[in-house]
Enzyme design. Structure first.
Site, PDB file in Angstrom:
ATOM      1  N   ASP A 137    -128.416  83.353   5.871  1.00  8.23           N
ATOM      2  CA  ASP A 137    -127.875  83.848   4.549  1.00  8.23           C
ATOM      3  C   ASP A 137    -128.338  83.090   3.213  1.00  8.23           C
ATOM      4  OD1 ASP A 137    -127.283  86.247   3.201  1.00  8.23           O
ATOM      5  OD2 ASP A 137    -125.183  85.718   3.354  1.00  8.23           O
ATOM      6  N   ASN A 182    -129.902  96.421   7.070  1.00  7.36           N
ATOM      7  CA  ASN A 182    -130.869  95.677   5.926  1.00  7.36           C
ATOM      8  C   ASN A 182    -131.836  96.781   5.625  1.00  7.36           C
ATOM      9  OD1 ASN A 182    -130.955  92.394   7.428  1.00  7.36           O
ATOM     10  ND2 ASN A 182    -129.935  93.128   5.754  1.00  7.36           N
TER      11      ASN A 182
HETATM   12  C1  FPP Z   1    -130.561  87.162   4.395  1.00  9.25           C
HETATM   13  O1  FPP Z   1    -130.706  86.491   2.980  1.00  9.25           O
HETATM   14  C2  FPP Z   1    -131.910  87.050   5.228  1.00  9.25           C
HETATM   15  C3  FPP Z   1    -132.483  88.006   5.552  1.00  9.25           C
HETATM   16  C4  FPP Z   1    -132.050  89.319   5.518  1.00  9.25           C
HETATM   17  C5  FPP Z   1    -133.662  87.964   6.345  1.00  9.25           C
HETATM   18  C6  FPP Z   1    -133.898  86.486   7.190  1.00  9.25           C
HETATM   19  C7  FPP Z   1    -135.191  86.415   7.296  1.00  9.25           C
HETATM   20  C8  FPP Z   1    -135.686  85.106   7.368  1.00  9.25           C
HETATM   21  C9  FPP Z   1    -135.033  83.963   7.495  1.00  9.25           C
HETATM   22  C10 FPP Z   1    -137.229  84.856   7.605  1.00  9.25           C
HETATM   23  C11 FPP Z   1    -137.884  85.665   8.518  1.00  9.25           C
HETATM   24  C12 FPP Z   1    -137.356  85.196   9.939  1.00  9.25           C
HETATM   25  C13 FPP Z   1    -138.025  85.170  10.959  1.00  9.25           C
HETATM   26  C14 FPP Z   1    -137.548  85.025  12.348  1.00  9.25           C
HETATM   27  C15 FPP Z   1    -139.550  85.047  11.070  1.00  9.25           C
HETATM   28  P1  FPP Z   1    -130.546  87.595   1.804  1.00  9.25           P
HETATM   29  O2  FPP Z   1    -131.578  88.289   1.559  1.00  9.25           O
HETATM   30  O3  FPP Z   1    -129.356  88.584   2.122  1.00  9.25           O
HETATM   31  O4  FPP Z   1    -130.061  86.435   0.659  1.00  9.25           O
HETATM   32  P2  FPP Z   1    -129.112  86.823  -0.426  1.00  9.25           P
HETATM   33  O5  FPP Z   1    -127.594  86.670   0.298  1.00  9.25           O
HETATM   34  O6  FPP Z   1    -128.932  85.543  -1.184  1.00  9.25           O
HETATM   35  O7  FPP Z   1    -129.417  87.942  -1.162  1.00  9.25           O
END
Ligand code: FPP
Length: 237
Positions: free
Chosen positions: A24, A72
């Site tokens: 996250d 998501n």
């Molecule tokens: C949460 O951060 C992250 C995600 C919903 C996506 C996770 C994806 C990756 C780390 C990259 C791709 C992965 C692979 C396996 C290639 P957020 O967007 O919720 O962050 P925030 O809480 O700061 O908004």
């Protein structure tokens, strides 16, 4: 393969076979730098690569990452599409990106809802890496409640009317693999967010305010060291 730097961590044993990560904080990492959220996901993907290499190097048996949840899809379409593109790019390049590591890819979640191109790549990658060592579970379109609900259907299809706990475990996407010993969440929130609810019954939890793109191999060392100071009793005294 030996890690490039001198490791100052306990030798991993059966106490720590499986670490699961809630990755996250990508969006906030980008916003703090005045960049679009997607730049945070790209940085997050790099961190994911670095840390999965490192976990393989230190001898972890199973690593699981929460890459895209059933919730998501509520994000703006542009962000969802860009995340799918990022996954697609990553899958295309995973053999090169993972270099010589012997990583076995598994995808957990309802992958049938993903773009078809991605589904084909997932099937190919699972097949071409099936004899490799460290298991890397990538949770894509994953939600623990959906997984548990699906387990009811799996049990019915298997003709099991009065399941044991083992039957239920076997009906999960992770059936046959060890539960996480440790679940790590970056980004400062103190919750599980519908991740591995069945499997987390006895998992140790580790929360850090660091955002996912900021997590380093030194942080992994510190997390492992801290884990080995914990006493797991599994309900015993
Ligand atoms: C949460 O951060 C992250 C995600 C919903 C996506 C996770 C994806 C990756 C780390 C990259 C791709 C992965 C692979 C396996 C290639 P957020 O967007 O919720 O962050 P925030 O809480 O700061 O908004």
């Amino acid at each position: 393969m030996a890690a490039e730097k001198e490791k100052n961590i306990p030798q991993l044993d059966d106490k720590l076979k499986h670490i699961a990560f809630i990755m996250d904080g990508n969006g906030r990492w980008a916003q703090r730098r005045g960049m679009p959220r997607m730049a945070g996901h790209r940085a997050g993907a790099k961190t994911f690569q670095t840390l999965s290499h490192y976990c393989a190097d230190v001898g972890l048996k199973i690593m699981t990452v929460y890459a895209f949840s059933t919730e998501n899809w509520k994000r703006p379409a542009a962000e969802v599409n860009a995340l799918m593109e990022l996954m697609d790019y990553y899958l295309d390049n995973s053999e090169r990106l993972m270099r010589k590591r012997s990583i076995r890819f598994r995808f957990i979640g309802d992958t049938t809802a993903l773009p078809e191109k991605l589904q084909r790549k997932i099937a190919d990658l699972e097949d071409s890496t099936k004899n490799n060592d460290m298991i890397l579970n990538i949770a894509l379109n994953y939600g623990a409640r959906a997984e548990i609900t699906r387990a009811y259907r799996v049990l019915r299809e298997r003709g099991i009317e009065n399941p044991t706990e083992q039957d239920v475990s076997d009906a999960m996407y992770t059936g046959g693999f060890a539960d996480p010993d440790l679940i790590v969440r970056t980004g400062g929130d103190l919750r599980i967010s519908n991740f591995l609810l069945w499997q987390a019954a006895y998992s140790e939890l580790y929360f850090t305010d660091k955002l996912w793109p900021e997590l380093t191999t030194d942080d992994i060392d510190e997390i492992i060291r801290e884990f080995y100071t914990r006493k797991r009793r599994f309900g015993d005294v």
